[in-house]
Design a protein around this motif. Structure first.
Motif, PDB file in Angstrom:
ATOM      1  N   MET A  90      -3.443   1.896  13.007  1.00 18.40           N
ATOM      2  CA  MET A  90      -2.649   2.873  12.256  1.00 18.40           C
ATOM      3  C   MET A  90      -1.733   3.667  13.197  1.00 18.40           C
ATOM      4  SD  MET A  90      -5.652   4.331   9.722  1.00 18.40           S
ATOM      5  CE  MET A  90      -4.662   5.723   9.180  1.00 18.40           C
ATOM      6  N   LYS A  91      -2.236   4.023  14.356  1.00 14.37           N
ATOM      7  CA  LYS A  91      -1.476   4.851  15.289  1.00 14.37           C
ATOM      8  C   LYS A  91      -0.258   4.121  15.851  1.00 14.37           C
ATOM      9  CE  LYS A  91      -5.534   7.514  16.717  1.00 14.37           C
ATOM     10  NZ  LYS A  91      -6.454   7.858  17.834  1.00 14.37           N
ATOM     11  N   ARG A  92      -0.258   2.799  15.754  1.00 12.50           N
ATOM     12  CA  ARG A  92       0.862   2.025  16.297  1.00 12.50           C
ATOM     13  C   ARG A  92       2.064   1.984  15.372  1.00 12.50           C
ATOM     14  NH1 ARG A  92      -2.042  -3.446  17.628  1.00 12.50           N
ATOM     15  NH2 ARG A  92      -0.065  -4.178  16.781  1.00 12.50           N
ATOM     16  N   SER A  93       1.887   2.397  14.117  1.00 10.36           N
ATOM     17  CA  SER A  93       3.000   2.325  13.177  1.00 10.36           C
ATOM     18  C   SER A  93       4.084   3.340  13.549  1.00 10.36           C
ATOM     19  CB  SER A  93       2.514   2.601  11.753  1.00 10.36           C
ATOM     20  OG  SER A  93       3.610   2.678  10.859  1.00 10.36           O
ATOM     21  N   PRO A  94       5.347   2.943  13.461  1.00 20.48           N
ATOM     22  CA  PRO A  94       6.435   3.894  13.736  1.00 20.48           C
ATOM     23  C   PRO A  94       6.622   4.913  12.624  1.00 20.48           C
ATOM     24  CG  PRO A  94       7.336   1.801  13.020  1.00 20.48           C
ATOM     25  CD  PRO A  94       5.854   1.589  13.172  1.00 20.48           C
ATOM     26  N   ARG A  95       5.918   4.736  11.505  1.00 18.96           N
ATOM     27  CA  ARG A  95       6.015   5.656  10.373  1.00 18.96           C
ATOM     28  C   ARG A  95       4.628   6.196  10.042  1.00 18.96           C
ATOM     29  NH1 ARG A  95       9.192   1.330   9.849  1.00 18.96           N
ATOM     30  NH2 ARG A  95      11.391   1.642   9.332  1.00 18.96           N
TER      31      ARG A  95
ATOM     32  N   ALA B  70       7.477  -2.241   8.972  1.00 20.13           N
ATOM     33  CA  ALA B  70       7.888  -1.555   7.748  1.00 20.13           C
ATOM     34  C   ALA B  70       6.862  -0.549   7.252  1.00 20.13           C
ATOM     35  CB  ALA B  70       8.175  -2.580   6.657  1.00 20.13           C
ATOM     36  N   ALA B  71       5.575  -0.887   7.305  1.00 19.32           N
ATOM     37  CA  ALA B  71       4.558  -0.062   6.667  1.00 19.32           C
ATOM     38  C   ALA B  71       4.183   1.148   7.516  1.00 19.32           C
ATOM     39  CB  ALA B  71       3.310  -0.902   6.393  1.00 19.32           C
ATOM     40  N   SER B  72       3.687   2.174   6.839  1.00 16.49           N
ATOM     41  CA  SER B  72       3.299   3.409   7.513  1.00 16.49           C
ATOM     42  C   SER B  72       1.853   3.352   7.989  1.00 16.49           C
ATOM     43  CB  SER B  72       3.467   4.598   6.566  1.00 16.49           C
ATOM     44  OG  SER B  72       2.466   4.574   5.547  1.00 16.49           O
ATOM     45  N   ALA B  73       1.491   4.321   8.806  1.00 16.34           N
ATOM     46  CA  ALA B  73       0.103   4.438   9.242  1.00 16.34           C
ATOM     47  C   ALA B  73      -0.809   4.673   8.042  1.00 16.34           C
ATOM     48  CB  ALA B  73      -0.028   5.587  10.238  1.00 16.34           C
ATOM     49  N   ASP B  74      -0.350   5.482   7.101  1.00 17.38           N
ATOM     50  CA  ASP B  74      -1.161   5.750   5.914  1.00 17.38           C
ATOM     51  C   ASP B  74      -1.389   4.484   5.094  1.00 17.38           C
ATOM     52  OD1 ASP B  74      -1.461   8.377   6.555  1.00 17.38           O
ATOM     53  OD2 ASP B  74      -0.015   9.150   5.106  1.00 17.38           O
TER      54      ASP B  74
ATOM     55  N   ALA C  39       0.833  -1.201   0.000  1.00 18.96           N
ATOM     56  CA  ALA C  39       0.000   0.000   0.000  1.00 18.96           C
ATOM     57  C   ALA C  39       0.870   1.255   0.000  1.00 18.96           C
ATOM     58  CB  ALA C  39      -0.930  -0.005   1.211  1.00 18.96           C
ATOM     59  N   ASP C  40       1.945   1.237   0.755  1.00 17.86           N
ATOM     60  CA  ASP C  40       2.876   2.370   0.750  1.00 17.86           C
ATOM     61  C   ASP C  40       3.478   2.570  -0.637  1.00 17.86           C
ATOM     62  OD1 ASP C  40       2.570   3.192   3.360  1.00 17.86           O
ATOM     63  OD2 ASP C  40       4.284   2.077   4.131  1.00 17.86           O
ATOM     64  N   LEU C  41       3.893   1.479  -1.252  1.00 15.74           N
ATOM     65  CA  LEU C  41       4.491   1.575  -2.583  1.00 15.74           C
ATOM     66  C   LEU C  41       3.462   2.067  -3.610  1.00 15.74           C
ATOM     67  CD1 LEU C  41       6.635  -1.696  -2.597  1.00 15.74           C
ATOM     68  CD2 LEU C  41       7.331   0.608  -1.956  1.00 15.74           C
ATOM     69  N   CYS C  42       2.236   1.574  -3.479  1.00 14.70           N
ATOM     70  CA  CYS C  42       1.146   2.027  -4.353  1.00 14.70           C
ATOM     71  C   CYS C  42       0.895   3.521  -4.151  1.00 14.70           C
ATOM     72  CB  CYS C  42      -0.121   1.226  -4.063  1.00 14.70           C
ATOM     73  SG  CYS C  42      -1.590   1.768  -4.972  1.00 14.70           S
TER      74      CYS C  42
ATOM     75  N   ASN D  15      -6.352   9.746   1.303  1.00 13.31           N
ATOM     76  CA  ASN D  15      -5.617  10.440   2.361  1.00 13.31           C
ATOM     77  C   ASN D  15      -4.131  10.138   2.277  1.00 13.31           C
ATOM     78  OD1 ASN D  15      -5.578  11.907   5.065  1.00 13.31           O
ATOM     79  ND2 ASN D  15      -4.687   9.937   5.640  1.00 13.31           N
ATOM     80  N   ALA D  16      -3.787   8.872   2.018  1.00  9.58           N
ATOM     81  CA  ALA D  16      -2.382   8.488   1.918  1.00  9.58           C
ATOM     82  C   ALA D  16      -1.709   9.173   0.734  1.00  9.58           C
ATOM     83  CB  ALA D  16      -2.263   6.970   1.789  1.00  9.58           C
ATOM     84  N   VAL D  17      -2.381   9.212  -0.404  1.00  9.78           N
ATOM     85  CA  VAL D  17      -1.804   9.835  -1.599  1.00  9.78           C
ATOM     86  C   VAL D  17      -1.618  11.341  -1.387  1.00  9.78           C
ATOM     87  CG1 VAL D  17      -2.144  10.303  -4.056  1.00  9.78           C
ATOM     88  CG2 VAL D  17      -2.746   8.062  -3.129  1.00  9.78           C
ATOM     89  N   VAL D  18      -2.602  11.982  -0.782  1.00 13.68           N
ATOM     90  CA  VAL D  18      -2.495  13.418  -0.512  1.00 13.68           C
ATOM     91  C   VAL D  18      -1.307  13.704   0.393  1.00 13.68           C
ATOM     92  CG1 VAL D  18      -3.589  15.377   0.645  1.00 13.68           C
ATOM     93  CG2 VAL D  18      -4.923  13.933  -0.898  1.00 13.68           C
ATOM     94  N   ASN D  19      -1.135  12.906   1.433  1.00 12.93           N
ATOM     95  CA  ASN D  19      -0.013  13.111   2.355  1.00 12.93           C
ATOM     96  C   ASN D  19       1.327  12.912   1.653  1.00 12.93           C
ATOM     97  OD1 ASN D  19      -1.738  13.686   4.462  1.00 12.93           O
ATOM     98  ND2 ASN D  19      -1.693  11.614   5.314  1.00 12.93           N
TER      99      ASN D  19
END
Length: 550
Positions: free
Chosen positions: A488-493, A399-403, A276-279, A415-419
């Motif tokens: 989502m809030k638990r992600s370190p990124r 590895a993956a982000s909250a977004d 999802a991050d890569l997408c 939201n992820a793409v906008v960020n």
């Protein structure tokens, strides 16, 4: 769109999961079972000689038998000639077997032949003096018989005005639940009044099968084939969608998730939020490059049912649907770089992902697709209690982000793409419009084509609520959305651009972009790009050592 049964453990849920459990159990015991086990299975699931749910125990067992075949990825059998459930069973026993279309199937003799779209006067009608229903009807379809309103169905145009003005709410709208849930409006009736699917329009979103209260609609599964691959000794890796949170209990306990998949026989597990991050990064870069200079707007692509609908119904604007690879495909490519001979199994909430994996441009990346409910059947087959597993709850994917994890809920992709765009070009403003449910997605696309959303990023989700509302989920939508947001809030990124694997995206894209379904697929060994060693070392799934040659 109705969704009244979601999260309720009904008799239908019980039967459906029992079928998954028994098929999984048979696969795990492969080699020790009688070849005719499938023919005996309906008698084990529904013992005795008394019907519980239908007019006949024989009908009940026939329906269970049909569901068994679909759960094994086999086609339904004709009912007008002698046959057995086990017919063609050998075809399903091959671990590389892949189901044939159609993916979504109607078990005709299980269909209740529910009435189609109609308005009906109930006993609540008081035969009032005002007769507002009769006054507003544009086709004079309403008359009064014995002081009760009567609707002439031949004249009625189903406008609903009569129901809207009745002071007693005595006129109700009736529609078969599967058709009401179908955003593609592709469910009609056959000559006997039973539900019938127009497969030229169907996008396999699965909303019909979870809204049919008679269990007459089911999709095909690959439970049997996945377990056969595991039993063969192959390296089998699960790529799990972030919507898994709470599906088996707990609050996204990754340690328990790893333990569970290990017990089921998988070699490793990874989070699809990596893809999802890569997408996200790919769509953000495409948006910056193409909108509005080359495209009037850009629509996200991660929901296969939405993307398929948009391309079917708006072919002249198909290029406005992002060509970015989906999180499932990118994660599979990513894993295959480290594990080239592994079987990659996408585990998620979505039946349409099975349709996506059948495409020639994806099938070489993703070997199997299982829903959360199908995996639950595997867990029950081995008596696995997820919440009781001993692994610590503080274990997590890293590895993956909250977004990226937010892809699981509606609005999360945009939201992820906008960020990501804001990280790449802080001064760039991105207008967003999002829709959930295929009817709303269709309206959004019509407006976009008319120019209502110039330069916009638009997001479509086939399931109301997002991926957490997919046909293969196990719990209520609102609960799932809340748990994903906490996860989502638990992600370190926070942002997809912070994902350390972003550096590998050009190599993954070098294998090819999204392509038409009939595009030829290069052999895997011609598409491999060696991954950097640092990525091999940090990948969370462990490589299974191959035995030395004898």
């Amino acid at each position: 769109m109705p969704d009244t049964m979601r999260g309720v453990y009904t008799n239908l849920t019980k039967i459906r999961r029992r079928v998954f459990r028994e098929v999984a159990r048979a696969a795990y015991l492969a080699g020790d079972v009688n070849p005719d086990w499938a023919d005996r299975l309906p008698y084990e699931i529904l013992p005795g000689d008394k019907a519980t749910y239908r007019e006949s125990i024989f009908i009940e067992r026939a329906i269970v038998g049909a569901r068994i075949r679909l759960a094994m990825g086999l086609n339904l059998l004709p009912v007008d000639e002698p046959n057995k459930i086990s017919d063609g069973l050998k075809e399903a026993e091959r671990p590389e077997a892949y189901y044939e279309p159609p993916l979504i199937n109607i078990i005709k003799f299980a269909c209740h032949a529910c009435p189609e779209n109609s308005y009906k006067v109930t006993d609540q009608c008081q035969g009032c003096l005002a007769h507002p229903c009769q006054e507003v009807c544009p086709k004079d379809a309403i008359s009064f018989v014995n002081h009760r309103a009567h609707i002439d169905q031949d004249k009625c145009i189903k406008c609903g005005r009569c129901a809207g003005v009745c002071p007693y709410s005595a006129i109700v709208h009736r529609n078969r639940p599967c058709a009401a849930a179908c955003g593609m409006h592709c469910i009609g009736s056959d000559e006997q009044g039973r539900a019938d699917i127009d497969y030229d329009r169907c996008v396999s979103c699965g909303q019909c099968l979870i809204n049919c209260p008679f269990g007459a609609i089911a999709d095909k599964s690959q439970i049997f084939q996945v377990i056969k691959a595991i039993k063969s000794g192959a390296e089998v890796i699960a790529a799990v969608a972030p919507a898994f949170v709470g599906q088996y209990g707990g609050r996204g306990d990754v340690g328990k998730l790893r333990e569970m998949f290990e017990i089921l026989g998988f070699s490793g597990v990874e989070e699809v939020a990596i893809g999802a991050d890569l997408c996200t990064v790919q769509e953000a870069e495409d948006f910056l490059e193409e909108v509005p200079e080359k495209l009037p707007f850009m629509a996200t692509s991660c929901c296969p049912a939405w993307a398929s609908m948009a391309k079917k119904e708006f072919p002249d604007n198909a290029n406005c649907i992002s060509m970015a690879l989906t999180p499932m495909t990118l994660t599979a490519r990513f894993l295959r770089e480290q594990h080239p001979d592994a079987k990659i199994v996408f585990v998620g909430p979505c039946s349409a992902k099975k349709l996506e994996a059948m495409r020639t441009s994806v099938r070489s990346e993703v070997d199997f697709v299982l829903t959360f409910e199908e995996v639950a059947g595997m867990m029950e087959a081995l008596d696995v209690d997820y919440t009781a597993l001993p692994k610590p709850d503080d274990n997590d994917f890293e590895a993956a982000s909250a977004d990226g994890r937010g892809f699981a809920v509606s609005g999360g992709v945009a939201n992820a793409v906008v960020n990501a765009v804001k990280r790449m070009e802080p001064e760039r403003e991105v207008n967003v419009f999002a829709a959930e449910g295929l009817d709303e997605c269709r309206k959004m696309m019509r407006d976009a084509v008319k120019g209502k959303y110039p330069g916009y990023l638009i997001e479509g989700m086939a399931c109301p609520g997002g991926c957490v509302a997919g046909a293969g989920t196990l719990q209520g939508i609102k609960k799932s959305q809340a748990q994903v947001k906490a996860y989502m809030k638990r992600s370190p990124r926070k942002n997809a651009t912070e994902n350390g694997y972003r550096m590998q995206l050009p190599e993954l894209l070098a294998m090819g972009r999204d392509e038409p379904d009939d595009a030829p697929v290069p052999p895997r060994n011609e598409r491999r790009v060696p991954a950097p060693e640092e990525l091999r070392e940090t990948l969370s799934v462990e490589t299974v050592e191959e035995p030395a040659e004898q």
